[in-house]
Design a protein around this motif. Structure first.
Motif, PDB file in Angstrom:
ATOM      1  N   ILE A 265       0.800  -1.234   0.000  1.00 22.52           N
ATOM      2  CA  ILE A 265       0.000   0.000   0.000  1.00 22.52           C
ATOM      3  C   ILE A 265       0.831   1.281   0.000  1.00 22.52           C
ATOM      4  O   ILE A 265       0.272   2.374  -0.101  1.00 22.52           O
ATOM      5  CB  ILE A 265      -1.039   0.009   1.144  1.00 22.52           C
ATOM      6  CG1 ILE A 265      -0.382   0.089   2.516  1.00 22.52           C
ATOM      7  CG2 ILE A 265      -1.958  -1.198   1.039  1.00 22.52           C
ATOM      8  CD1 ILE A 265      -1.374   0.272   3.659  1.00 22.52           C
ATOM      9  N   GLY A 266       2.128   1.164   0.114  1.00 23.22           N
ATOM     10  CA  GLY A 266       3.026   2.298  -0.048  1.00 23.22           C
ATOM     11  C   GLY A 266       2.666   3.524   0.769  1.00 23.22           C
ATOM     12  O   GLY A 266       2.568   3.469   1.995  1.00 23.22           O
ATOM     13  N   ASP A 267       2.436   4.647   0.083  1.00 26.50           N
ATOM     14  CA  ASP A 267       2.225   5.929   0.771  1.00 26.50           C
ATOM     15  C   ASP A 267       0.958   5.947   1.620  1.00 26.50           C
ATOM     16  O   ASP A 267       0.844   6.749   2.550  1.00 26.50           O
ATOM     17  CB  ASP A 267       2.236   7.096  -0.210  1.00 26.50           C
ATOM     18  CG  ASP A 267       1.130   7.044  -1.250  1.00 26.50           C
ATOM     19  OD1 ASP A 267       0.498   5.987  -1.436  1.00 26.50           O
ATOM     20  OD2 ASP A 267       0.905   8.079  -1.901  1.00 26.50           O
ATOM     21  N   ILE A 268       0.033   5.060   1.357  1.00 30.12           N
ATOM     22  CA  ILE A 268      -1.163   4.972   2.203  1.00 30.12           C
ATOM     23  C   ILE A 268      -0.749   4.564   3.620  1.00 30.12           C
ATOM     24  O   ILE A 268      -1.289   5.068   4.604  1.00 30.12           O
ATOM     25  CB  ILE A 268      -2.189   3.985   1.603  1.00 30.12           C
ATOM     26  CG1 ILE A 268      -2.646   4.478   0.221  1.00 30.12           C
ATOM     27  CG2 ILE A 268      -3.378   3.797   2.534  1.00 30.12           C
ATOM     28  CD1 ILE A 268      -3.425   3.452  -0.574  1.00 30.12           C
TER      29      ILE A 268
ATOM     30  N   GLN B  86      -9.862   8.061   5.619  1.00 30.97           N
ATOM     31  CA  GLN B  86      -9.683   6.720   5.074  1.00 30.97           C
ATOM     32  C   GLN B  86     -10.791   6.517   4.049  1.00 30.97           C
ATOM     33  O   GLN B  86     -11.933   6.284   4.409  1.00 30.97           O
ATOM     34  CB  GLN B  86      -9.768   5.675   6.183  1.00 30.97           C
ATOM     35  CG  GLN B  86      -8.675   5.800   7.222  1.00 30.97           C
ATOM     36  CD  GLN B  86      -8.844   4.790   8.322  1.00 30.97           C
ATOM     37  OE1 GLN B  86      -8.531   3.623   8.156  1.00 30.97           O
ATOM     38  NE2 GLN B  86      -9.350   5.247   9.462  1.00 30.97           N
ATOM     39  N   GLU B  87     -10.438   6.680   2.800  1.00 29.97           N
ATOM     40  CA  GLU B  87     -11.444   6.551   1.744  1.00 29.97           C
ATOM     41  C   GLU B  87     -12.080   5.171   1.790  1.00 29.97           C
ATOM     42  O   GLU B  87     -11.431   4.179   2.107  1.00 29.97           O
ATOM     43  CB  GLU B  87     -10.805   6.766   0.359  1.00 29.97           C
ATOM     44  CG  GLU B  87     -10.329   8.151   0.106  1.00 29.97           C
ATOM     45  CD  GLU B  87      -8.875   8.404   0.490  1.00 29.97           C
ATOM     46  OE1 GLU B  87      -8.376   9.495   0.204  1.00 29.97           O
ATOM     47  OE2 GLU B  87      -8.241   7.516   1.097  1.00 29.97           O
ATOM     48  N   ARG B  88     -13.338   5.145   1.459  1.00 27.98           N
ATOM     49  CA  ARG B  88     -14.081   3.879   1.399  1.00 27.98           C
ATOM     50  C   ARG B  88     -13.565   3.105   0.191  1.00 27.98           C
ATOM     51  O   ARG B  88     -13.787   3.484  -0.947  1.00 27.98           O
ATOM     52  CB  ARG B  88     -15.568   4.181   1.264  1.00 27.98           C
ATOM     53  CG  ARG B  88     -16.415   2.970   1.142  1.00 27.98           C
ATOM     54  CD  ARG B  88     -16.884   2.556   2.502  1.00 27.98           C
ATOM     55  NE  ARG B  88     -17.721   1.383   2.344  1.00 27.98           N
ATOM     56  CZ  ARG B  88     -17.952   0.566   3.320  1.00 27.98           C
ATOM     57  NH1 ARG B  88     -17.470   0.798   4.488  1.00 27.98           N
ATOM     58  NH2 ARG B  88     -18.695  -0.484   3.130  1.00 27.98           N
ATOM     59  N   GLU B  89     -12.865   2.019   0.446  1.00 29.40           N
ATOM     60  CA  GLU B  89     -12.238   1.245  -0.623  1.00 29.40           C
ATOM     61  C   GLU B  89     -13.093   0.068  -1.076  1.00 29.40           C
ATOM     62  O   GLU B  89     -12.991  -0.370  -2.208  1.00 29.40           O
ATOM     63  CB  GLU B  89     -10.869   0.730  -0.159  1.00 29.40           C
ATOM     64  CG  GLU B  89      -9.895   1.833   0.185  1.00 29.40           C
ATOM     65  CD  GLU B  89      -8.576   1.305   0.724  1.00 29.40           C
ATOM     66  OE1 GLU B  89      -8.234   0.131   0.465  1.00 29.40           O
ATOM     67  OE2 GLU B  89      -7.875   2.071   1.408  1.00 29.40           O
TER      68      GLU B  89
ATOM     69  N   ILE C 237     -11.766   4.761  -8.527  1.00 26.96           N
ATOM     70  CA  ILE C 237     -11.883   5.501  -7.276  1.00 26.96           C
ATOM     71  C   ILE C 237     -10.553   6.193  -7.008  1.00 26.96           C
ATOM     72  O   ILE C 237      -9.544   5.896  -7.663  1.00 26.96           O
ATOM     73  CB  ILE C 237     -12.287   4.593  -6.092  1.00 26.96           C
ATOM     74  CG1 ILE C 237     -11.176   3.598  -5.742  1.00 26.96           C
ATOM     75  CG2 ILE C 237     -13.585   3.873  -6.360  1.00 26.96           C
ATOM     76  CD1 ILE C 237     -11.423   2.893  -4.412  1.00 26.96           C
ATOM     77  N   GLU C 238     -10.566   7.096  -6.043  1.00 24.61           N
ATOM     78  CA  GLU C 238      -9.341   7.776  -5.640  1.00 24.61           C
ATOM     79  C   GLU C 238      -9.016   7.387  -4.207  1.00 24.61           C
ATOM     80  O   GLU C 238      -9.875   7.405  -3.335  1.00 24.61           O
ATOM     81  CB  GLU C 238      -9.519   9.290  -5.739  1.00 24.61           C
ATOM     82  CG  GLU C 238      -8.227  10.041  -5.535  1.00 24.61           C
ATOM     83  CD  GLU C 238      -8.362  11.514  -5.815  1.00 24.61           C
ATOM     84  OE1 GLU C 238      -8.279  12.294  -4.849  1.00 24.61           O
ATOM     85  OE2 GLU C 238      -8.551  11.878  -7.002  1.00 24.61           O
TER      86      GLU C 238
ATOM     87  N   ARG D 231      -8.151   1.487 -10.024  1.00 20.34           N
ATOM     88  CA  ARG D 231      -9.201   0.701 -10.677  1.00 20.34           C
ATOM     89  C   ARG D 231      -9.788  -0.220  -9.614  1.00 20.34           C
ATOM     90  O   ARG D 231      -9.053  -0.980  -8.984  1.00 20.34           O
ATOM     91  CB  ARG D 231      -8.617  -0.161 -11.783  1.00 20.34           C
ATOM     92  CG  ARG D 231      -8.051   0.578 -12.948  1.00 20.34           C
ATOM     93  CD  ARG D 231      -7.425  -0.441 -13.905  1.00 20.34           C
ATOM     94  NE  ARG D 231      -7.106   0.172 -15.153  1.00 20.34           N
ATOM     95  CZ  ARG D 231      -5.872   0.235 -15.667  1.00 20.34           C
ATOM     96  NH1 ARG D 231      -4.849  -0.290 -15.008  1.00 20.34           N
ATOM     97  NH2 ARG D 231      -5.658   0.810 -16.821  1.00 20.34           N
ATOM     98  N   HIS D 232     -11.094  -0.154  -9.414  1.00 19.91           N
ATOM     99  CA  HIS D 232     -11.748  -1.143  -8.570  1.00 19.91           C
ATOM    100  C   HIS D 232     -12.107  -2.295  -9.489  1.00 19.91           C
ATOM    101  O   HIS D 232     -12.715  -2.105 -10.543  1.00 19.91           O
ATOM    102  CB  HIS D 232     -13.008  -0.580  -7.906  1.00 19.91           C
ATOM    103  CG  HIS D 232     -13.666  -1.569  -7.011  1.00 19.91           C
ATOM    104  ND1 HIS D 232     -14.595  -2.480  -7.466  1.00 19.91           N
ATOM    105  CD2 HIS D 232     -13.515  -1.820  -5.688  1.00 19.91           C
ATOM    106  CE1 HIS D 232     -14.986  -3.236  -6.466  1.00 19.91           C
ATOM    107  NE2 HIS D 232     -14.356  -2.857  -5.367  1.00 19.91           N
ATOM    108  N   MET D 233     -11.690  -3.493  -9.106  1.00 20.09           N
ATOM    109  CA  MET D 233     -11.951  -4.685  -9.900  1.00 20.09           C
ATOM    110  C   MET D 233     -12.698  -5.683  -9.024  1.00 20.09           C
ATOM    111  O   MET D 233     -12.470  -5.753  -7.817  1.00 20.09           O
ATOM    112  CB  MET D 233     -10.643  -5.303 -10.394  1.00 20.09           C
ATOM    113  CG  MET D 233      -9.806  -4.357 -11.240  1.00 20.09           C
ATOM    114  SD  MET D 233      -8.256  -5.124 -11.799  1.00 20.09           S
ATOM    115  CE  MET D 233      -8.884  -6.175 -13.139  1.00 20.09           C
ATOM    116  N   SER D 234     -13.588  -6.427  -9.633  1.00 22.97           N
ATOM    117  CA  SER D 234     -14.317  -7.439  -8.872  1.00 22.97           C
ATOM    118  C   SER D 234     -14.510  -8.693  -9.709  1.00 22.97           C
ATOM    119  O   SER D 234     -14.328  -8.685 -10.928  1.00 22.97           O
ATOM    120  CB  SER D 234     -15.661  -6.888  -8.394  1.00 22.97           C
ATOM    121  OG  SER D 234     -16.480  -6.571  -9.483  1.00 22.97           O
TER     122      SER D 234
END
Length: 194
Positions: A22-25, A101-104, A172-173, A180-183
């Protein structure tokens, strides 16, 4: 290689893997100003139950000597708010306010928050094995869908997820970066009491 549940002795390895993923997060969510401080913050989250980075959320891929090769960190999307709260409380207690904390995750999916494999183990199918484990766990828990986010600049990871049947369904950001949100839809097996 085998999948095992994480344990108390895995905090250092898991923290390094989460930072890789997650790096900078991780910097923002720990408030750390050095890599050492970020890793210490992630290890503290790992050791404390009930947050998005807790040990109970991780499954580990280990080699024959039981050395950690990689981790996958997952939770139900509907649990996100409750799992994010302890992180916000920790930051607030350290005098760090206003960290969003963005909703991921979508509420109806089993969410892969982080997936990482140490460089020495890459190219051996470790990520695919970990994702397969997460899919089985999602189905076991009754989720019909599994989801993840991948940075738009990570073409190799995007290609892997696409090969495994994930499809981009939105953008999403997160932490100021586009993802990219992938499912992927899952086939649920009937239970004995169905």
């Amino acid at each position: 290689m085998h999948i095992r549940q994480s344990g108390s002795g895995d905090a250092e390895a898991v923290s390094r893997l989460v930072l890789l993923a997650i790096g900078d997060i991780a910097w923002r969510l720990t408030g750390g100003r050095t890599e050492e401080a970020v890793l210490a913050g992630l290890a503290e989250y790992y050791r404390n139950p009930g947050n998005r980075f807790s040990a109970e959320r991780h499954a580990l891929l280990a080699d024959g000597d039981n050395e950690v090769a990689g981790t996958i960190l997952c939770y139900g999307g509907g649990e996100a708010e409750a799992l994010y709260a302890p992180v916000a409380q920790k930051l607030s207690g350290a005098g760090i306010h206003g960290v969003v904390q963005e909703r991921e995750a979508d509420t109806d999916e089993y969410y892969i928050d982080a997936l990482a494999v140490f460089p020495a183990y890459r190219g051996r199918g470790c990520a695919k094995t970990l994702i397969g484990h997460a899919e089985a766990e999602a189905a076991r828990r009754g989720y019909g869908r599994i989801g993840l986010n991948v940075d738009v600049d990570k073409d190799q990871a995007y290609a892997l997820y696409a090969r495994l049947g994930f499809e981009e369904d939105k953008r999403i950001e997160i932490n100021g970066h586009p993802f990219r949100h992938m499912s992927k839809m899952l086939v649920l097996q009937p239970t004995d009491d169905s």
